[in-house]
Scaffold this active site. Structure first.
Site, PDB file in Angstrom:
ATOM      1  N   PHE A  33       0.809  -1.228   0.000  1.00 36.28           N
ATOM      2  CA  PHE A  33       0.000   0.000   0.000  1.00 36.28           C
ATOM      3  C   PHE A  33       0.836   1.269   0.000  1.00 36.28           C
ATOM      4  O   PHE A  33       0.513   2.240  -0.682  1.00 36.28           O
ATOM      5  CB  PHE A  33      -0.944   0.001   1.216  1.00 36.28           C
ATOM      6  CG  PHE A  33      -1.979  -1.058   1.120  1.00 36.28           C
ATOM      7  CD1 PHE A  33      -3.156  -0.838   0.429  1.00 36.28           C
ATOM      8  CD2 PHE A  33      -1.769  -2.307   1.675  1.00 36.28           C
ATOM      9  CE1 PHE A  33      -4.098  -1.836   0.293  1.00 36.28           C
ATOM     10  CE2 PHE A  33      -2.712  -3.321   1.552  1.00 36.28           C
ATOM     11  CZ  PHE A  33      -3.881  -3.078   0.862  1.00 36.28           C
ATOM     12  N   ARG A  34       1.943   1.281   0.795  1.00 36.12           N
ATOM     13  CA  ARG A  34       2.622   2.547   1.079  1.00 36.12           C
ATOM     14  C   ARG A  34       4.032   2.653   0.514  1.00 36.12           C
ATOM     15  O   ARG A  34       4.650   3.712   0.620  1.00 36.12           O
ATOM     16  CB  ARG A  34       2.609   2.799   2.592  1.00 36.12           C
ATOM     17  CG  ARG A  34       1.186   3.016   3.092  1.00 36.12           C
ATOM     18  CD  ARG A  34       1.042   3.119   4.593  1.00 36.12           C
ATOM     19  NE  ARG A  34      -0.385   3.292   4.927  1.00 36.12           N
ATOM     20  CZ  ARG A  34      -1.262   2.292   4.998  1.00 36.12           C
ATOM     21  NH1 ARG A  34      -0.870   1.038   4.810  1.00 36.12           N
ATOM     22  NH2 ARG A  34      -2.541   2.537   5.261  1.00 36.12           N
ATOM     23  N   ASP A 102      -5.421 -11.523   0.389  1.00 36.59           N
ATOM     24  CA  ASP A 102      -5.103 -12.220  -0.864  1.00 36.59           C
ATOM     25  C   ASP A 102      -5.247 -13.731  -0.812  1.00 36.59           C
ATOM     26  O   ASP A 102      -4.988 -14.417  -1.798  1.00 36.59           O
ATOM     27  CB  ASP A 102      -3.684 -11.852  -1.324  1.00 36.59           C
ATOM     28  CG  ASP A 102      -2.622 -12.093  -0.239  1.00 36.59           C
ATOM     29  OD1 ASP A 102      -2.820 -12.995   0.620  1.00 36.59           O
ATOM     30  OD2 ASP A 102      -1.588 -11.380  -0.251  1.00 36.59           O
ATOM     31  N   HIS A 119      -8.669  -7.905   7.937  1.00 36.98           N
ATOM     32  CA  HIS A 119      -9.244  -7.007   6.931  1.00 36.98           C
ATOM     33  C   HIS A 119      -9.994  -7.752   5.833  1.00 36.98           C
ATOM     34  O   HIS A 119     -10.212  -7.226   4.746  1.00 36.98           O
ATOM     35  CB  HIS A 119      -8.139  -6.115   6.338  1.00 36.98           C
ATOM     36  CG  HIS A 119      -7.540  -5.165   7.345  1.00 36.98           C
ATOM     37  ND1 HIS A 119      -6.337  -4.518   7.172  1.00 36.98           N
ATOM     38  CD2 HIS A 119      -8.006  -4.755   8.562  1.00 36.98           C
ATOM     39  CE1 HIS A 119      -6.087  -3.749   8.238  1.00 36.98           C
ATOM     40  NE2 HIS A 119      -7.070  -3.885   9.099  1.00 36.98           N
ATOM     41  N   CYS A 130     -27.053  -8.419   4.273  1.00 37.81           N
ATOM     42  CA  CYS A 130     -27.362  -9.704   4.910  1.00 37.81           C
ATOM     43  C   CYS A 130     -26.168 -10.642   4.975  1.00 37.81           C
ATOM     44  O   CYS A 130     -26.241 -11.715   5.578  1.00 37.81           O
ATOM     45  CB  CYS A 130     -28.525 -10.387   4.178  1.00 37.81           C
ATOM     46  SG  CYS A 130     -28.099 -11.029   2.546  1.00 37.81           S
ATOM     47  N   SER A 194       3.790  -1.866   7.744  1.00 34.12           N
ATOM     48  CA  SER A 194       4.250  -0.563   8.220  1.00 34.12           C
ATOM     49  C   SER A 194       3.739  -0.282   9.630  1.00 34.12           C
ATOM     50  O   SER A 194       4.208   0.649  10.283  1.00 34.12           O
ATOM     51  CB  SER A 194       3.807   0.536   7.251  1.00 34.12           C
ATOM     52  OG  SER A 194       2.400   0.528   7.135  1.00 34.12           O
ATOM     53  N   ILE A 236      11.937 -10.032   3.102  1.00 38.81           N
ATOM     54  CA  ILE A 236      11.229 -11.110   3.814  1.00 38.81           C
ATOM     55  C   ILE A 236      11.543 -12.484   3.218  1.00 38.81           C
ATOM     56  O   ILE A 236      11.822 -13.438   3.948  1.00 38.81           O
ATOM     57  CB  ILE A 236       9.708 -10.849   3.788  1.00 38.81           C
ATOM     58  CG1 ILE A 236       9.386  -9.618   4.627  1.00 38.81           C
ATOM     59  CG2 ILE A 236       8.928 -12.071   4.285  1.00 38.81           C
ATOM     60  CD1 ILE A 236       8.042  -8.993   4.311  1.00 38.81           C
TER      61      ILE A 236
HETATM   62  P1  OAD Z   1       2.052  -1.192   3.923  1.00 35.32           P
HETATM   63  O1  OAD Z   1       2.168  -0.965   2.455  1.00 35.32           O
HETATM   64  O2  OAD Z   1       1.643  -0.058   4.768  1.00 35.32           O
HETATM   65  O3  OAD Z   1       3.441  -1.735   4.503  1.00 35.32           O
HETATM   66  C1  OAD Z   1       4.123  -2.791   3.886  1.00 35.32           C
HETATM   67  C2  OAD Z   1       5.554  -2.788   4.395  1.00 35.32           C
HETATM   68  O4  OAD Z   1       6.215  -3.928   3.851  1.00 35.32           O
HETATM   69  C3  OAD Z   1       6.341  -1.557   3.984  1.00 35.32           C
HETATM   70  O5  OAD Z   1       6.919  -0.951   5.138  1.00 35.32           O
HETATM   71  C4  OAD Z   1       7.418  -2.107   3.030  1.00 35.32           C
HETATM   72  O6  OAD Z   1       8.659  -1.470   3.195  1.00 35.32           O
HETATM   73  C5  OAD Z   1       7.517  -3.551   3.458  1.00 35.32           C
HETATM   74  N1  OAD Z   1       7.910  -4.484   2.378  1.00 35.32           N
HETATM   75  C6  OAD Z   1       7.371  -4.606   1.140  1.00 35.32           C
HETATM   76  N2  OAD Z   1       7.934  -5.623   0.457  1.00 35.32           N
HETATM   77  C7  OAD Z   1       8.874  -6.172   1.283  1.00 35.32           C
HETATM   78  C8  OAD Z   1       9.793  -7.242   1.168  1.00 35.32           C
HETATM   79  N3  OAD Z   1       9.873  -7.993   0.057  1.00 35.32           N
HETATM   80  N4  OAD Z   1      10.614  -7.495   2.222  1.00 35.32           N
HETATM   81  C9  OAD Z   1      10.546  -6.741   3.349  1.00 35.32           C
HETATM   82  N5  OAD Z   1       9.686  -5.724   3.523  1.00 35.32           N
HETATM   83  C10 OAD Z   1       8.854  -5.431   2.506  1.00 35.32           C
HETATM   84  O7  OAD Z   1       1.082  -2.457   4.107  1.00 35.32           O
HETATM   85  P2  OAD Z   1       0.337  -2.964   5.449  1.00 35.32           P
HETATM   86  O8  OAD Z   1       1.126  -2.620   6.658  1.00 35.32           O
HETATM   87  O9  OAD Z   1      -0.046  -4.366   5.231  1.00 35.32           O
HETATM   88  O10 OAD Z   1      -5.960  -2.027   5.103  1.00 35.32           O
HETATM   89  O11 OAD Z   1      -0.942  -2.048   5.402  1.00 35.32           O
HETATM   90  C11 OAD Z   1      -1.875  -2.136   6.444  1.00 35.32           C
HETATM   91  C12 OAD Z   1      -3.273  -1.868   5.934  1.00 35.32           C
HETATM   92  O12 OAD Z   1      -3.298  -0.615   5.241  1.00 35.32           O
HETATM   93  C13 OAD Z   1      -3.766  -2.855   4.900  1.00 35.32           C
HETATM   94  O13 OAD Z   1      -4.250  -4.050   5.469  1.00 35.32           O
HETATM   95  C14 OAD Z   1      -4.850  -2.093   4.209  1.00 35.32           C
HETATM   96  C15 OAD Z   1      -4.154  -0.759   4.056  1.00 35.32           C
HETATM   97  O14 OAD Z   1      -4.977   0.337   4.011  1.00 35.32           O
HETATM   98  C16 OAD Z   1      -7.167  -1.616   4.672  1.00 35.32           C
HETATM   99  O15 OAD Z   1      -7.355  -1.321   3.510  1.00 35.32           O
HETATM  100  C17 OAD Z   1      -8.219  -1.561   5.715  1.00 35.32           C
HETATM  101 ZN    ZN Z   2     -28.226  -9.274   1.070  1.00 40.13          ZN
END
Ligand code: OAD
Ligand code: ZN
Length: 246
Positions: A33-34, A102, A119, A130, A194, A236
């Site tokens: 996402f970020r 996913d 999520h 419903c 993150s 990772i």
């Molecule tokens: P983010 O995109 O906020 O964070 C993902 C983190 O993984 C980042 O800090 C990257 O640096 C790191 N990253 C990516 N690829 C990597 C790799 N190969 N090895 C090591 N690190 C890696 O994603 P989330 O924390 O999952 O929710 O985001 C949290 C929530 O924000 C999601 O579940 C979603 C979003 O809005 C909703 O939509 C409600």
């Molecule tokens: Zn319905």
């Protein structure tokens, strides 16, 4: 090294609870996402209220989802998923808590009752009234036939991916299961998140407070690095690859 210490901590642990974010799936071709190029760097999130209120927002949400379908359909579990599945089969991991939508933990071998999806899941749809489940190809067909996002055939409320949007209630059962897991593990490993989205980001702190060791594996620093017992700022797949077993 960090990976050696992680190996020792895993060997010493009785109950390991992994907590995953989008970073575990980037090597599977699913953007996070970020990071640069991430979902929220390209599109603004559609809040739940807006999805409910606006047919245009619903159409836009479904167009975005269909545009991602090839990516989700082609994605296979990565090294991180497979390492966690190996520890699960070995009896070291009771369940995984994930923010991901996913379905890749299930695809790697976790029984669905051992995946706590904070999520939700984007591989199927649900009526927001419903709760009736729908396959995505049903939504796709209706969207193509009618030129608009469909409503539920039972109650006529909008149908949405089975995910949690900003402003939407967190699922009760999942919150309770994640709480119980966080408070009963002795090793909690936050992987590829993150840690900025709450209440999900509260679980690492909850585990630490309840006495577990806390490990964070993430390419970039997170807001909780300073409370962790071990922080690994590394890829990772490379970090967890050595733990992929049978
Ligand atoms: P983010 O995109 O906020 O964070 C993902 C983190 O993984 C980042 O800090 C990257 O640096 C790191 N990253 C990516 N690829 C990597 C790799 N190969 N090895 C090591 N690190 C890696 O994603 P989330 O924390 O999952 O929710 O985001 C949290 C929530 O924000 C999601 O579940 C979603 C979003 O809005 C909703 O939509 C409600
Ligand atoms: Zn319905």
């Amino acid at each position: 090294s960090g990976v050696e210490r992680l190996g020792d901590m895993i060997a010493e642990a009785r109950a390991i609870v992994p907590f995953t974010g989008a970073g575990i799936s980037t090597e599977c071709g699913i953007p996070d996402f970020r990071s640069p190029g991430g979902i929220w760097t390209r599109n603004r999130p559609i809040p739940f209220d807006e999805f409910v209120a606006s047919p245009e927002a619903r159409d836009e949400a479904w167009r975005r989802r269909f545009a991602m379908e090839e990516v989700f359909a082609a994605a296979k579990p990565g090294r991180g998923h497979r390492a966690l599945a190996s520890l699960y089969r070995a009896g070291k991991v009771p369940a995984v808590i994930t923010q991901n939508i996913d379905n890749l933990h299930q695809a790697s071998g976790f029984a669905s009752e051992h995946v706590v999806e904070l999520h939700g899941n984007t591989t199927y749809a649900r009526c927001i009234g419903c709760g009736q489940a729908y396959p995505l190809d049903w939504v796709r067909r209706r969207f193509d036939d009618d030129g608009a996002a469909p409503n539920c055939t039972a109650c006529d409320e909008p149908v949405k991916t089975a995910t949690i949007s900003f402003g939407q209630m967190m699922p009760d059962d999942e919150m309770q299961r994640a709480t119980a897991l966080s408070q009963s593990c002795d090793l909690f490993i936050a992987i590829g998140s993150s840690l900025v989205v709450w209440p999900a980001a509260g679980f690492p702190l909850m585990a630490k407070r309840a006495g577990a060791r806390l490990v964070i594996i993430n390419r970039e620093p997170t807001e909780q690095d300073d409370v962790a017992d071990l922080v690994i700022h590394h890829d990772i797949g490379e970090t967890l690859g050595p733990f992929v077993g049978n």
